[in-house]
Design an enzyme around this catalytic site. Structure first.
Site, PDB file in Angstrom:
ATOM      1  N   GLU A  52       0.811  -1.225   0.000  1.00  0.00           N
ATOM      2  CA  GLU A  52       0.000   0.000   0.000  1.00  0.00           C
ATOM      3  C   GLU A  52       0.838   1.267   0.000  1.00  0.00           C
ATOM      4  O   GLU A  52       0.412   2.303  -0.496  1.00  0.00           O
ATOM      5  CB  GLU A  52      -0.970   0.004   1.179  1.00  0.00           C
ATOM      6  CG  GLU A  52      -2.102  -1.029   1.067  1.00  0.00           C
ATOM      7  CD  GLU A  52      -1.725  -2.397   1.599  1.00  0.00           C
ATOM      8  OE1 GLU A  52      -0.528  -2.630   1.891  1.00  0.00           O
ATOM      9  OE2 GLU A  52      -2.631  -3.248   1.720  1.00  0.00           O
ATOM     10  N   PHE A 114     -11.179  -6.913  14.502  1.00  0.00           N
ATOM     11  CA  PHE A 114     -10.154  -7.442  13.606  1.00  0.00           C
ATOM     12  C   PHE A 114      -9.850  -6.414  12.510  1.00  0.00           C
ATOM     13  O   PHE A 114     -10.746  -5.878  11.873  1.00  0.00           O
ATOM     14  CB  PHE A 114     -10.620  -8.758  12.980  1.00  0.00           C
ATOM     15  CG  PHE A 114      -9.642  -9.303  11.985  1.00  0.00           C
ATOM     16  CD1 PHE A 114      -8.351  -9.673  12.392  1.00  0.00           C
ATOM     17  CD2 PHE A 114      -9.973  -9.424  10.647  1.00  0.00           C
ATOM     18  CE1 PHE A 114      -7.432 -10.139  11.472  1.00  0.00           C
ATOM     19  CE2 PHE A 114      -9.052  -9.906   9.725  1.00  0.00           C
ATOM     20  CZ  PHE A 114      -7.783 -10.262  10.145  1.00  0.00           C
ATOM     21  N   GLN A 115      -8.598  -6.136  12.325  1.00  0.00           N
ATOM     22  CA  GLN A 115      -8.112  -5.170  11.328  1.00  0.00           C
ATOM     23  C   GLN A 115      -8.701  -3.782  11.522  1.00  0.00           C
ATOM     24  O   GLN A 115      -8.935  -3.054  10.571  1.00  0.00           O
ATOM     25  CB  GLN A 115      -8.355  -5.683   9.905  1.00  0.00           C
ATOM     26  CG  GLN A 115      -7.530  -6.925   9.621  1.00  0.00           C
ATOM     27  CD  GLN A 115      -7.344  -7.215   8.148  1.00  0.00           C
ATOM     28  OE1 GLN A 115      -8.233  -6.978   7.351  1.00  0.00           O
ATOM     29  NE2 GLN A 115      -6.173  -7.755   7.809  1.00  0.00           N
ATOM     30  N   LYS A 164     -17.367  -0.468   6.600  1.00  0.00           N
ATOM     31  CA  LYS A 164     -17.922  -1.432   5.648  1.00  0.00           C
ATOM     32  C   LYS A 164     -19.449  -1.363   5.572  1.00  0.00           C
ATOM     33  O   LYS A 164     -20.022  -1.520   4.494  1.00  0.00           O
ATOM     34  CB  LYS A 164     -17.470  -2.844   6.032  1.00  0.00           C
ATOM     35  CG  LYS A 164     -17.678  -3.840   4.918  1.00  0.00           C
ATOM     36  CD  LYS A 164     -17.006  -5.162   5.208  1.00  0.00           C
ATOM     37  CE  LYS A 164     -17.251  -6.145   4.068  1.00  0.00           C
ATOM     38  NZ  LYS A 164     -16.641  -7.456   4.352  1.00  0.00           N
ATOM     39  N   MET A 483      24.978   8.019   0.939  1.00  0.00           N
ATOM     40  CA  MET A 483      24.772   9.276   1.647  1.00  0.00           C
ATOM     41  C   MET A 483      25.052   9.110   3.141  1.00  0.00           C
ATOM     42  O   MET A 483      25.593  10.007   3.788  1.00  0.00           O
ATOM     43  CB  MET A 483      23.349   9.787   1.419  1.00  0.00           C
ATOM     44  CG  MET A 483      23.106  11.194   1.886  1.00  0.00           C
ATOM     45  SD  MET A 483      24.262  12.356   1.145  1.00  0.00           S
ATOM     46  CE  MET A 483      23.343  12.915  -0.280  1.00  0.00           C
TER      47      MET A 483
HETATM   48  C1  LIG Z   1      12.969   5.056   4.478  1.00  0.00           C
HETATM   49  C2  LIG Z   1      14.287   5.668   4.757  1.00  0.00           C
HETATM   50  N1  LIG Z   1      15.127   5.099   5.662  1.00  0.00           N
HETATM   51  C3  LIG Z   1      16.335   5.645   5.910  1.00  0.00           C
HETATM   52  C4  LIG Z   1      16.731   6.784   5.274  1.00  0.00           C
HETATM   53  C5  LIG Z   1      18.091   7.411   5.566  1.00  0.00           C
HETATM   54  N2  LIG Z   1      18.934   7.385   4.358  1.00  0.00           N
HETATM   55  C6  LIG Z   1      19.080   8.475   3.563  1.00  0.00           C
HETATM   56  S1  LIG Z   1      20.033   8.155   2.236  1.00  0.00           S
HETATM   57  C7  LIG Z   1      20.303   6.572   2.710  1.00  0.00           C
HETATM   58  C8  LIG Z   1      21.153   5.651   1.899  1.00  0.00           C
HETATM   59  C9  LIG Z   1      20.623   5.416   0.545  1.00  0.00           C
HETATM   60  O1  LIG Z   1      21.441   4.460  -0.082  1.00  0.00           O
HETATM   61  P1  LIG Z   1      21.327   4.157  -1.626  1.00  0.00           P
HETATM   62  O2  LIG Z   1      19.904   3.977  -1.989  1.00  0.00           O
HETATM   63  O3  LIG Z   1      22.249   3.067  -1.999  1.00  0.00           O
HETATM   64  O4  LIG Z   1      21.754   5.538  -2.274  1.00  0.00           O
HETATM   65  P2  LIG Z   1      23.238   6.188  -2.372  1.00  0.00           P
HETATM   66  O5  LIG Z   1      23.314   7.235  -1.317  1.00  0.00           O
HETATM   67  O6  LIG Z   1      24.238   5.107  -2.180  1.00  0.00           O
HETATM   68  O7  LIG Z   1      23.266   6.782  -3.728  1.00  0.00           O
HETATM   69  C10 LIG Z   1      19.654   6.298   3.923  1.00  0.00           C
HETATM   70  C11 LIG Z   1      19.702   5.022   4.636  1.00  0.00           C
HETATM   71  C12 LIG Z   1      15.821   7.364   4.350  1.00  0.00           C
HETATM   72  N3  LIG Z   1      16.095   8.490   3.694  1.00  0.00           N
HETATM   73  N4  LIG Z   1      14.633   6.772   4.096  1.00  0.00           N
END
Ligand SMILES: Cc1ncc(C[n+]2csc(CCOP(=O)(O)OP(=O)(O)O)c2C)c(N)n1
Ligand SMILES: [Mg+2]
Lengths: 586, 170
Positions: A52, A114-115, A164, A483
């Site tokens: 979803e 439920f749900q 529902k 990042m």
């Molecule tokens: C749902 C979620 N969890 C954690 C983060 C924190 N976060 C930001 S960038 C990143 C790493 C992303 O890695 P990748 O997709 O390999 O991209 P890259 O930076 O290597 O290009 C994380 C864990 C986020 N932005 N979103």
């Protein structure tokens, strides 16, 4: 005599009246009557997602690439709670989405049935508005109001929770025209003329102006982009865009000086810092833009144009604010300039352009290319060169690849760039690309992804297969949450805690298992061939672009720093330690 | 922060529908604003409108932000900052139950009469009084009554209105 219809039927009829062509959803017990009605008609197409959250991101992609409202249908409980990230994403990035959720029957509400989940309570802070429909008589007006609220004013998500039993009760429905509105919601869209006069006066006087353009321009519609383009042309002033604003006016334009903010260009950020007039149009002085607020563009007068009054003076105090629909504000501004025959001397700003061009000459996006290993920037430059003529729709995940995509790709049209800006949701790009592709079946849609992010909604490959969506997934695979690693290198003594991506799938085989094509490349010399092949293939493609695992994204303004404390490359060292204040920032 | 904080009384006209108070309270807690006092009741039963009075405090920027955010809520019809009008009144109601002993009953009666409070209930053991006044008057009443044995008390939130012609539109 009007016939009586069931609640479920009214939902479908009301969606048809709202001109809905597609909904993204996932069935379950509490929405079975609505799914039954869906089955009996052929005006609305239902796209069965595999989670979803992805339904909401797909609806966002659909909405952002068309300007229409994206629609989601989910069941109660877990179906509804799974939408929360998507709704929050749409809220932060002002995307018009209507989410219809099923709910346990009214007499069971509050019984931990439920749900059952109190989804109206849960989503209250992450929707623009929401409804729990407790009476069949309120059903039609709730749905029509939801659409009205989602798309008017500053757009956003609206949830309608329908128990529902309400779906099975019957009542008369006379169509949208005959449904009284529950909502008197009428945002002020008309600016006052005297603020326009003041605005033009400031424009005329400025010697160091800068247009700071955000996603509001795109939300306001294509006319806003057109007027802004005209205003830029008349004034000759430089323009920078936020992550959300890219493509509001063409980024290939000579007056465009790059994106601003944490990973913005040197020239954009310094122009912001040193300007004497900042014209913020449909942006919100978010912390990714301002850096340390006390050092943000200290000498400029600031004008803020926006539809949302709560954006004014929120983090940065401005000197002139104009509330209204941006296309109206810009139209009135142009008319006033025309009527008064105001002209803008190029001479007045020539010293300013000279200065900006000196900053530009730093070539801040430069990187050290390699013959043996693919630099992510190189991969994107090649992607840009080889696809630009097709005006592709680009979505992204979140991380370094997202910032590089923003820096290196060209956006010559609005509504062609879909990225999760405010919430920074990994897993956004793939489902968003599906939504875009559904809306634009013939166009090239590319999800620029990271290998970590793509795994967050990888189940959607199954949706892509089912609907034969020719989405291209361009993974910049650096084997790291790049990042995160970059911040750990910079701020945490290079202790790379949990940011290495071990045990990755074989993306080529993964693609094949979903009936898509998998391509892999690891040599710079093979980059162009891969991209050309990707475009040529009619179906979905996953490109596993194996890039330098160590590359970092520059320029970068470390958190808590000001625009003139930018790091330009790996050899740029921080001046002293990052302050404690900066360390706690996200 | 050197900017000065000031107290503001916001009067908000809202649709009287389920969840509307949660929206307002949730906005305040979610964004870290203060609620010093809150009172709500329906004031127009034909149009299902309730009037909410919130007392809050903050710097000018924060107060402006609160007002803009509250105005954005869909069921909010109108908001006025009563403190920014020329003049206004603000009143609270207090109910107080006092434990009476044979030797204090006369004294309490006299005291109550002096301060203009009303007796709502009285038997051999307790007396319940009602008093309305400004928050300062109420606080000072509580202080004075502390010499007796206060069993319990309850205060309404502040309700407020502008003097003269100013009023909140529906
Ligand atoms: C749902 C979620 N969890 C954690 C983060 C924190 N976060 C930001 S960038 C990143 C790493 C992303 O890695 P990748 O997709 O390999 O991209 P890259 O930076 O290597 O290009 C994380 C864990 C986020 N932005 N979103
Ligand atoms: Mg990565």
């Amino acid at each position: 005599m009007m016939k009586k219809l069931s609640g479920a039927r009214i939902v479908i009829e009301a969606l048809i009246q709202e001109n809905v062509k597609v909904i993204f959803g996932y069935p379950g017990g509490a929405v079975l009557p609505i799914y039954d009605e869906l089955f009996k008609q052929n005006k609305i197409r239902h796209i069965l997602v595999r989670h979803e959250q992805a339904a909401v991101h797909a609806a966002e992609g659909y909405a952002r690439s068309t300007g229409k409202v994206g629609v989601v249908l989910v069941t109660s409980g877990p179906g509804a709670t799974n939408t929360v990230t998507g709704l929050t994403d749409a809220m932060m990035d002002s995307v018009p989405v209507v989410c219809i959720s099923g709910q346990v029957p009214t007499h069971m509400i509050g019984n931990d049935a439920f749900q059952e989940a109190d989804i109206v309570g849960i989503t209250r802070p992450c929707t623009k508005h929401n409804y729990l429909v407790k009476e069949i008589s309120k059903l039609a007006e709730s749905i029509h109001s939801a659409f009205h609220i989602a798309k008017n004013g500053r757009p956003g998500p609206v949830l309608v929770d329908i128990p529902k039993d309400i779906q099975t009760f019957e009542t008369k429905y006379g169509g949208k025209k005959h449904t009284k509105s529950v909502s008197f919601y009428k945002p002020n869209t008309k600016p006052s003329l005297d603020t326009i006069v003041k605005f033009v006066n400031l424009l005329v006087k400025s010697k160091k102006p800068i247009f700071y353009v955000g996603g509001g321009v795109i939300n306001s519609g294509s006319r806003a982009s057109l007027y802004l383009k005209k205003l830029l042309k008349i004034t000759g002033y430089p323009c920078t865009q936020t992550l959300m604003g890219l493509g509001a006016t063409p980024t290939s334009d000579d007056q465009f000086i790059g994106m601003l903010g944490m990973h913005g260009t040197y020239e954009a950020n310094l122009s912001m810092n040193k300007s004497d007039l900042m014209i913020c149009i449909g942006a919100r002085f978010d912390d990714r833009i301002t850096g340390k607020v006390s050092g943000f563009s200290p000498k400029s007068k600031k004008v803020h144009l926006d539809i949302d009054a709560s954006s004014f003076n929120k983090s940065v105090n401005v000197d002139l604010l104009i509330q209204g629909d941006l296309s109206k504000i810009l139209e009135m501004t142009l008319k006033f300039i025309e009527n008064k025959r105001i002209s803008f001397s190029k001479e007045k700003i020539s010293a300013w352009w000279n200065q900006i061009n000196k900053w530009r000459a730093k070539n801040c996006l430069n990187y050290k290319n390699s013959r043996s290993i693919i630099k992510p920037q190189y991969a994107l430059q090649r992607l840009d060169s080889l696809t630009k003529h097709l005006d592709p729709f680009i979505t992204t995940e979140v991380g370094q690849h997202q910032m590089w995509a923003a820096q290196f790709l060209t956006f010559n049209k609005p509504k062609h760039w879909m990225t999760s800006g405010g919430l920074g949701t990994m897993g956004y790009g793939l489902p968003a690309a599906m939504g875009v592709q559904i809306a634009h079946p013939k166009d090239l849609v590319i999800d620029v992804a990271g290998e970590a992010s793509i795994l967050m909604n990888i189940q959607e490959m199954s949706t892509i297969k089912q609907y034969r969506l020719p989405v291209k997934i361009f993974i910049l695979n650096n084997h790291y949450m790049g990042m995160v690693r970059q911040w750990q290198e910079l701020l945490h003594g290079n202790r790379l805690s949990e940011s290495y991506m071990d045990s990755l799938p074989d993306f080529v085989k993964l693609a094949e298992s979903f009936g898509a094509t998998g391509l892999r490349v690891s040599k710079p010399g093979e980059m162009d061939d891969l991209i050309k092949e990707m475009i040529k293939i009619k179906g979905p493609v996953i490109c596993d672009v194996v890039v330098d695992p160590k590359e970092n994204c520059f320029p970068m303004i470390p958190s808590g720093s000001t625009h003139d404390q930018m790091l330009l490359g790996p050899n740029d060292k921080l001046e002293g330690e990052i302050s404690e204040e900066g360390m706690v920032l996200v | 922060m050197t900017e000065s904080h000031s107290k503001h009384i916001l009067s908000i006209m809202v649709d009287n529908e389920p969840g509307v108070l949660a929206r307002i309270v949730g906005l305040f807690s979610g964004r870290g604003y203060n609620i010093e006092s809150l009172s709500v009741s329906e004031v127009d039963s034909d149009r299902f409108l309730s009037r909410v009075t919130v007392v809050t405090s903050g710097t000018k920027n924060i107060i402006d932000q609160i007002k803009a955010q509250v105005r954005k809520l869909i069921p909010v019809h109108n908001l006025i900052d009563i403190t920014e009008l020329k003049s206004f009144i603000g009143k609270e109601l207090i109910l107080m139950k006092l434990d009476i002993k044979q030797n204090t009953v006369l004294k309490i009666h006299k005291h109550i009469k002096n301060i203009g409070a009303k007796i709502l209930f009285e038997d051999k053991t307790v007396i319940i009084i009602e008093f309305s006044g400004t928050p300062t008057e109420i606080s000072s009443l509580i202080k004075k009554m502390k010499v007796y044995n206060i069993v319990e008390l309850t205060r309404s939130g502040l309700v407020s209105m502008a003097l003269g012609k100013d009023y909140i539109r529906r």
